[in-house]
Enzyme design. Sequence first.
Site, PDB file in Angstrom:
ATOM      1  N   HIS A 392       0.787  -1.227   0.000  1.00 48.54           N
ATOM      2  CA  HIS A 392       0.000   0.000   0.000  1.00 48.54           C
ATOM      3  C   HIS A 392       0.820   1.279   0.000  1.00 48.54           C
ATOM      4  O   HIS A 392       0.391   2.267  -0.590  1.00 48.54           O
ATOM      5  CB  HIS A 392      -1.063  -0.051   1.092  1.00 48.54           C
ATOM      6  CG  HIS A 392      -2.216  -0.853   0.617  1.00 48.54           C
ATOM      7  ND1 HIS A 392      -2.213  -2.234   0.679  1.00 48.54           N
ATOM      8  CD2 HIS A 392      -3.330  -0.500  -0.060  1.00 48.54           C
ATOM      9  CE1 HIS A 392      -3.313  -2.677   0.094  1.00 48.54           C
ATOM     10  NE2 HIS A 392      -4.014  -1.656  -0.355  1.00 48.54           N
ATOM     11  N   ARG A 499     -11.059   3.356  -1.583  1.00 54.12           N
ATOM     12  CA  ARG A 499     -10.594   2.389  -0.571  1.00 54.12           C
ATOM     13  C   ARG A 499     -10.959   2.935   0.805  1.00 54.12           C
ATOM     14  O   ARG A 499     -10.174   3.644   1.424  1.00 54.12           O
ATOM     15  CB  ARG A 499      -9.083   2.191  -0.681  1.00 54.12           C
ATOM     16  CG  ARG A 499      -8.621   1.458  -1.921  1.00 54.12           C
ATOM     17  CD  ARG A 499      -7.117   1.190  -1.851  1.00 54.12           C
ATOM     18  NE  ARG A 499      -6.689   0.181  -2.791  1.00 54.12           N
ATOM     19  CZ  ARG A 499      -6.120   0.432  -3.976  1.00 54.12           C
ATOM     20  NH1 ARG A 499      -5.931   1.669  -4.359  1.00 54.12           N
ATOM     21  NH2 ARG A 499      -5.742  -0.565  -4.755  1.00 54.12           N
ATOM     22  N   ARG A 535     -15.844   1.178  -1.860  1.00 55.68           N
ATOM     23  CA  ARG A 535     -15.578  -0.216  -1.473  1.00 55.68           C
ATOM     24  C   ARG A 535     -15.693  -0.344   0.041  1.00 55.68           C
ATOM     25  O   ARG A 535     -15.073   0.421   0.776  1.00 55.68           O
ATOM     26  CB  ARG A 535     -14.193  -0.659  -1.917  1.00 55.68           C
ATOM     27  CG  ARG A 535     -13.985  -2.128  -1.539  1.00 55.68           C
ATOM     28  CD  ARG A 535     -12.691  -2.674  -2.003  1.00 55.68           C
ATOM     29  NE  ARG A 535     -11.555  -2.089  -1.307  1.00 55.68           N
ATOM     30  CZ  ARG A 535     -10.300  -2.324  -1.679  1.00 55.68           C
ATOM     31  NH1 ARG A 535     -10.053  -3.093  -2.721  1.00 55.68           N
ATOM     32  NH2 ARG A 535      -9.308  -1.783  -1.014  1.00 55.68           N
ATOM     33  N   GLU A 633     -11.501 -10.838  -7.218  1.00 53.68           N
ATOM     34  CA  GLU A 633     -10.070 -10.856  -6.894  1.00 53.68           C
ATOM     35  C   GLU A 633      -9.625 -12.192  -6.318  1.00 53.68           C
ATOM     36  O   GLU A 633      -8.471 -12.369  -5.946  1.00 53.68           O
ATOM     37  CB  GLU A 633      -9.689  -9.691  -5.967  1.00 53.68           C
ATOM     38  CG  GLU A 633     -10.633  -9.456  -4.818  1.00 53.68           C
ATOM     39  CD  GLU A 633     -10.313  -8.183  -4.023  1.00 53.68           C
ATOM     40  OE1 GLU A 633      -9.309  -7.511  -4.295  1.00 53.68           O
ATOM     41  OE2 GLU A 633     -11.098  -7.870  -3.115  1.00 53.68           O
ATOM     42  N   ASN A 656      -4.840  -6.759  -8.533  1.00 56.48           N
ATOM     43  CA  ASN A 656      -3.707  -6.926  -7.600  1.00 56.48           C
ATOM     44  C   ASN A 656      -3.848  -8.250  -6.851  1.00 56.48           C
ATOM     45  O   ASN A 656      -2.942  -9.071  -6.825  1.00 56.48           O
ATOM     46  CB  ASN A 656      -3.666  -5.788  -6.574  1.00 56.48           C
ATOM     47  CG  ASN A 656      -3.606  -4.424  -7.207  1.00 56.48           C
ATOM     48  OD1 ASN A 656      -3.255  -4.316  -8.371  1.00 56.48           O
ATOM     49  ND2 ASN A 656      -3.967  -3.404  -6.474  1.00 56.48           N
ATOM     50  N   ASP A 657      -5.000  -8.416  -6.245  1.00 54.39           N
ATOM     51  CA  ASP A 657      -5.203  -9.661  -5.498  1.00 54.39           C
ATOM     52  C   ASP A 657      -5.437 -10.835  -6.434  1.00 54.39           C
ATOM     53  O   ASP A 657      -4.983 -11.947  -6.154  1.00 54.39           O
ATOM     54  CB  ASP A 657      -6.379  -9.512  -4.526  1.00 54.39           C
ATOM     55  CG  ASP A 657      -5.919  -8.890  -3.215  1.00 54.39           C
ATOM     56  OD1 ASP A 657      -4.867  -9.314  -2.708  1.00 54.39           O
ATOM     57  OD2 ASP A 657      -6.595  -7.982  -2.716  1.00 54.39           O
ATOM     58  N   ARG A 667       2.158 -10.561  -2.933  1.00 56.78           N
ATOM     59  CA  ARG A 667       2.589  -9.350  -3.644  1.00 56.78           C
ATOM     60  C   ARG A 667       3.500  -8.461  -2.787  1.00 56.78           C
ATOM     61  O   ARG A 667       4.060  -7.498  -3.261  1.00 56.78           O
ATOM     62  CB  ARG A 667       1.389  -8.567  -4.167  1.00 56.78           C
ATOM     63  CG  ARG A 667       0.364  -8.157  -3.125  1.00 56.78           C
ATOM     64  CD  ARG A 667      -0.661  -7.228  -3.765  1.00 56.78           C
ATOM     65  NE  ARG A 667      -1.936  -7.222  -3.060  1.00 56.78           N
ATOM     66  CZ  ARG A 667      -2.726  -6.175  -2.995  1.00 56.78           C
ATOM     67  NH1 ARG A 667      -2.400  -5.068  -3.594  1.00 56.78           N
ATOM     68  NH2 ARG A 667      -3.878  -6.234  -2.364  1.00 56.78           N
ATOM     69  N   CYS A 704      -9.992  -2.343 -11.638  1.00 54.33           N
ATOM     70  CA  CYS A 704      -9.528  -1.316 -10.696  1.00 54.33           C
ATOM     71  C   CYS A 704      -8.170  -1.626 -10.093  1.00 54.33           C
ATOM     72  O   CYS A 704      -7.660  -0.841  -9.299  1.00 54.33           O
ATOM     73  CB  CYS A 704     -10.546  -1.096  -9.585  1.00 54.33           C
ATOM     74  SG  CYS A 704     -10.679  -2.478  -8.462  1.00 54.33           S
TER      75      CYS A 704
HETATM   76  C1  PEP Z   1      -6.987  -5.291  -5.963  1.00 55.86           C
HETATM   77  O1  PEP Z   1      -6.814  -6.284  -5.255  1.00 55.86           O
HETATM   78  O2  PEP Z   1      -6.700  -5.242  -7.169  1.00 55.86           O
HETATM   79  C2  PEP Z   1      -7.530  -4.077  -5.369  1.00 55.86           C
HETATM   80  C3  PEP Z   1      -7.860  -3.024  -6.098  1.00 55.86           C
HETATM   81  O3  PEP Z   1      -7.658  -4.083  -4.033  1.00 55.86           O
HETATM   82  P1  PEP Z   1      -6.468  -3.715  -3.025  1.00 55.86           P
HETATM   83  O4  PEP Z   1      -6.929  -2.530  -2.262  1.00 55.86           O
HETATM   84  O5  PEP Z   1      -6.395  -4.952  -2.198  1.00 55.86           O
HETATM   85  O6  PEP Z   1      -5.240  -3.476  -3.815  1.00 55.86           O
HETATM   86 MG    MG Z   2      -7.759  -6.360  -3.263  1.00 53.45          MG
END
Ligand code: PEP
Ligand code: MG
Length: 784
Positions: A392, A499, A535, A633, A656-657, A667, A704
């Site tokens: 992050h 987020r 989210r 995800e 990402n996930d 990751r 996203c």
């Molecule tokens: C993702 O997992 O692609 C996503 C956008 O969520 P995160 O906040 O976990 O990165």
């Molecule tokens: Mg995620």
Amino acid sequence: MNQDHGKDKDKNIIYPRLAALAATPISLYTLDSLSRIVQKVSLAANLEEALQVIVVQTCKIMAVDVCSVYLTESDGSHVLMATQGLHLDSVGQVRLAQGEGLVGLVAERVEPINLENASAHRCFKFIPRSGEESFRAFLGVPVLHQRKLLGVLVIQHSAERQFNENDVSFLFTLAAQLAGVIAHARVSGALQRPKNNLSTRSVSQSIIGIAGAPGVALGKGVVIYSAADLDTVPERQSSDPDEEERVFRSAVEHISQEMQSLANHLERPLADEYQALLKAYAMLAESQSLVEATVERIQAGEWAPSAFRAVIKEQAKRFEAIEDPYLRERANDLQEIGRHILSYLQNTAAVNVEYPENTILIGENLSAMDLAEVPAGRLVGVISAHGSGFSHAAILARAMGIPAVMGINKGSIGQLDQRKLILDGYQGRVHLEPSAPMRREFARLAREERQLTEELRCLRDLPANTLDGFQVNLYTNVGLLADIEPSLAVGAEGVGLYRTELPFMVRDRFPTEEEQYSMYRKLLQSFAPCPVVLRMLDVGGDKPLPYFSIQEANPFLGWRGIRVILDHPEIFLTQVKAALRAAEGLNNLNLLLPMISRVSEIEEAACLVQQAYHELKIEGIQVAWPRMGAMIEVPAAVYQIDSLARRVDFFSVGTNDLTQYLLAVDRNNERVVRLYNSLHPAVLAAIQSVIKIGYQYHKPVSICGEMASEPTAVVLLLGMGVNSLSVSIGALPRVKWVIRNFSQQQAKELLTRSLQEEKPEPIYELLCQALDNSGLGGLIRTGK
Ligand code: PEP
Ligand code: MG
């Protein structure tokens, strides 16, 4: 295993043989001797000293006449860097070209070569004046780190002798253990070449990490360090040595008294040993040598914490070098007492962090709060010891348009404080006290970047249409209210991912419904009538809340996202109510559920939303029923996309996930992050199937994850027909530029060609080429 002198073989065949060798037991040499060498090496002040420890200790433990280390240069040659047994003046002088001599052979074949009589081998190369002529038996093993050859470790013996399996296995294991230490020392600035080194090429001090956020920055390092962590205390000067000394002495006295009084108040008999330990700590704390050596450094101008850290490390090193296991253990006591005193020092001394212009913020694990503390306009770069480009801190840096390097060795942090640095977020490198030509070169790069950003700004009000008229909605990923202005400034058509955990993370308790309401209201109002996707709280995994501890052995497979909020309906209901109220009269609210892996989670969440909705209605608040979506995800969601499509209004693919879970690659783990690649054919196939089925059900699908911000990947997403992307603010203009310079037809053709590939690398190459051909090469400077 090692008598084969035949033609070179395919490296794919050789590697498994190395692995098999690693499994050979090393019974004759104890694990203790191995770990003691490694420990001694890791205490060395620089590479030169480390290599010297290796050769001396290896000769001693293996009872051989010679041990030498050759390091491999970028041109493939191998330079003798340390030896015990050969003539010392050969160090730095002996250089074997690529493939030359037995050392060259070990390097080329990346496997051990074990010879009874080295001079009889066809590859043997006699090196005059090295003293080598007296030695017959030869054993060389490669030193490999993350698949890269660093050098060759050699032992030699005067008598003709075949080294046995145990010898080979020990040397091999030693080389594998030392590879990481050598790799780090080579790049961490600790590198010092032998004085009689022939090479005149200056070695720039650089630290290698992982590319976190693109861009380059020139600035001054500011270390944010955690209390009582000996490794991360920055080296600083003090302006008032007498005051520093006073503070230090009082810290020592305080801790010593504390230990004494603790020891005196313990109940016997249980506490006997503990009592003795505390008394020993108290004595250690006040020991003359510790205090006086520290004061000496303080009086020479160093500030107390780093003066004290240096002395503790020095003395611990002496203890660690002692053979006697009992005395060796005292090194730990010393470090322990050191941590106590340091912690006290830090708590009493007002640590006033000053942030210069062009601050490069450095820490073991930087948080959003750390970034936020830097006064506006002063932060130019971020360096974190923990994490990868997908953690992050990196995502935040990217959103702020600031370059970042992640995953540097924690031990390097202290030396970066207050130093002039160049941060290369493309290559994941930090250069310390760079030379003037280097500074000029990077300054030029930074200028070019600003120019590109300037050019991209002109795109603000233009639509994100492809050359053949396919229209894409471009949204931003946001986390804090401070993101509203920059999002609007780059021309975002709404928020594709808010987020909501970020405002939870920067507090020291859960935000109230009112606090959440006012945040959500501001956001929804700022973008109305454009959509905002909120989210729902996604904590757990790499997103802990300081006040809601989740301790798990395997957090990414544990209690995170929807699992937490369904188990805590009170948290979820408060958030939903705040969001529904905030959307009153605006009609632009979309709720997104994170980490969905089963249909029942959607059903249960929908029930809670119903409950919140009805309760608000009963209170007389005119709320509207929100659109609800699921994040895709987790692989299970990809395979159940039909069932999910029947229960939600839209999908958002969290690449990402999804990449992390499909490829089983954490990751944030710097060891495996190179395997993390959203262009992996399996990831592309999963995304394509979600888009196809989602559209069959007439459910909008947006992307996203960070993939949507990558110019290369955007081309493929266009080819898949995605008409909605949510990207980091800093990346939006670039993504728009890509969209406006490609036709969807072209993107489809590139997608078809990409899907024929079996590996991510050729796909990346293909896409880079396509961007380059379209005049967008400037967007792909990243060192993937
Ligand atoms: C993702 O997992 O692609 C996503 C956008 O969520 P995160 O906040 O976990 O990165
Ligand atoms: Mg995620």
